[in-house]
Write a protein that holds these residues in place. Sequence first.
Motif, mmCIF file in Angstrom:
data_model
loop_
_atom_site.group_PDB
_atom_site.id
_atom_site.type_symbol
_atom_site.label_atom_id
_atom_site.label_comp_id
_atom_site.label_asym_id
_atom_site.label_seq_id
_atom_site.Cartn_x
_atom_site.Cartn_y
_atom_site.Cartn_z
ATOM 1 N N VAL A 156 0.834 -1.200 0.000
ATOM 2 C CA VAL A 156 0.000 0.000 0.000
ATOM 3 C C VAL A 156 0.871 1.253 0.000
ATOM 4 O O VAL A 156 2.090 1.187 0.183
ATOM 5 N N GLY A 157 0.224 2.388 -0.186
ATOM 6 C CA GLY A 157 0.951 3.654 -0.180
ATOM 7 C C GLY A 157 0.058 4.802 -0.586
ATOM 8 O O GLY A 157 -1.157 4.668 -0.716
ATOM 9 N N ASP A 185 -1.424 2.013 -5.074
ATOM 10 C CA ASP A 185 -2.314 0.861 -5.244
ATOM 11 C C ASP A 185 -2.376 0.404 -6.687
ATOM 12 O O ASP A 185 -2.224 -0.786 -6.991
ATOM 13 N N ALA A 186 -2.633 1.337 -7.592
ATOM 14 C CA ALA A 186 -2.797 0.991 -9.005
ATOM 15 C C ALA A 186 -1.544 0.339 -9.555
ATOM 16 O O ALA A 186 -1.604 -0.675 -10.262
ATOM 17 N N GLN A 187 -0.379 0.885 -9.208
ATOM 18 C CA GLN A 187 0.874 0.341 -9.714
ATOM 19 C C GLN A 187 1.161 -1.047 -9.140
ATOM 20 O O GLN A 187 1.751 -1.898 -9.812
ATOM 21 N N LEU A 200 8.749 1.776 -7.857
ATOM 22 C CA LEU A 200 9.109 0.827 -6.815
ATOM 23 C C LEU A 200 7.948 -0.125 -6.521
ATOM 24 O O LEU A 200 8.137 -1.346 -6.383
ATOM 25 N N ALA A 201 6.736 0.407 -6.440
ATOM 26 C CA ALA A 201 5.554 -0.409 -6.154
ATOM 27 C C ALA A 201 5.309 -1.434 -7.251
ATOM 28 O O ALA A 201 5.037 -2.613 -6.978
ATOM 29 N N VAL A 254 -2.092 -7.988 -2.527
ATOM 30 C CA VAL A 254 -3.352 -7.408 -2.065
ATOM 31 C C VAL A 254 -3.200 -5.894 -1.926
ATOM 32 O O VAL A 254 -2.227 -5.412 -1.344
ATOM 33 N N SER A 255 -4.165 -5.135 -2.473
ATOM 34 C CA SER A 255 -4.165 -3.680 -2.302
ATOM 35 C C SER A 255 -5.586 -3.162 -2.530
ATOM 36 O O SER A 255 -6.527 -3.948 -2.623
#
Length: 391
Positions: free
Chosen positions: A134-135, A169-171, A146-147, A161-162
């Motif tokens: 998450v972020g 989230d999308a990335q 990075l994600a 999971v996000s």
Amino acid sequence: MIDAEHRAAQAWTYIAEGGNQLAHALITASSYEQALAWVRQYGTGSVLAQEFDDVVARLRTSKSFVERTIRAWQLRLEHYSEISEVSLGRLGAQCLIPADSCWPGILNDMFAPPLALWIRGDAEVLNKPGIAIVGSRAASTYGQRLARNLAYEISESHVVVSGGAFGIDAQVHVGALQHGQATNSRQSTIIVSAGGVDRPYPASHADLFTQAIAHGAVISESALGSAPQRHRFLSRNRIIAGLAAGTVVVEAPMRSGALSTARHAIDCGRPVGACPGQVDSPGSQGSHALIRDGATLIRHADDVREMVSWQQLQLGDGMGEDIFSMPDDGFDPVLEKVWEAIPVRSCADAQAVARVAGVSVQEAQAKLALLELTGRVSRSVRGWKRAKIKQ
């Protein structure tokens, strides 16, 4: 054929908001069907079973709170319509309860597990080892890269999971889906939606949700058609954390829903990690605070796998400030729920506002009066409406 318990569970996801302790206690003490019957009978003069009084006594809550809560449920129940099996089949949706074989048992560690789960996609993916990533929605280019890369790498061993939102989230989902396409995997990612599983949010991510359904699942504790209201985002964070063996915060400022997810992970006894960013970047201050207080520093997927293979120490044992407690800035969650329940382009009476907000009519009237005093709403013969904002 949908049995009576599952039908009652579907109704509960409509009338009660996620994490409601009274609803959870009533259902646990009896069944979905019996608890729903108690709600219908409450206040009608019928004598409720002793089990009902025992549950209320164990919760140690006031009688007035119980009455307000059940009145709000009854108001929603008056407007509830069962969804036909044909409609569910067309949508490819089902409602899971803990008695189902594909119910994710990992959620039972939570303090307030969901009453039920709506799902579109492959229910078996819910019982695969998961990692929550998450972020921030306002993510930097660095954070997004990075994600995406981290999700791609961790997908070798875990389902990602996000929350399906903008930014990190999308990335995360994109990276997991890319790995799934490269390896021909049908179990890549899980989106935990703040609204109903039939209402992608943001709308521009409709294709992302469709891909997640095809290569994993989209789940929600809210009924079909539920709007992604603000309080539901905070509530769904606990499910994101609860589904995963560990949670990684890629990039987050000090005031962030991602830190809420980290807090829920800690409450479940799950490890938490965070990725470092630039030390002077406001968008990474929350991540840095986590690392300072004991979270695992995450550089790549191997760090994540190592993190979930060891028992994580409790964070924040007397070190620094409490980064999980939001400042008391006078935020009134019930007031905001009532505000969000007022239609954007039309009027609504107090009863309609109460039903959408999930509060009693009396509570809605009191909050509407406050909103009127502050100039946020106005009242006309047709009902309440949002006041125009002066430029």
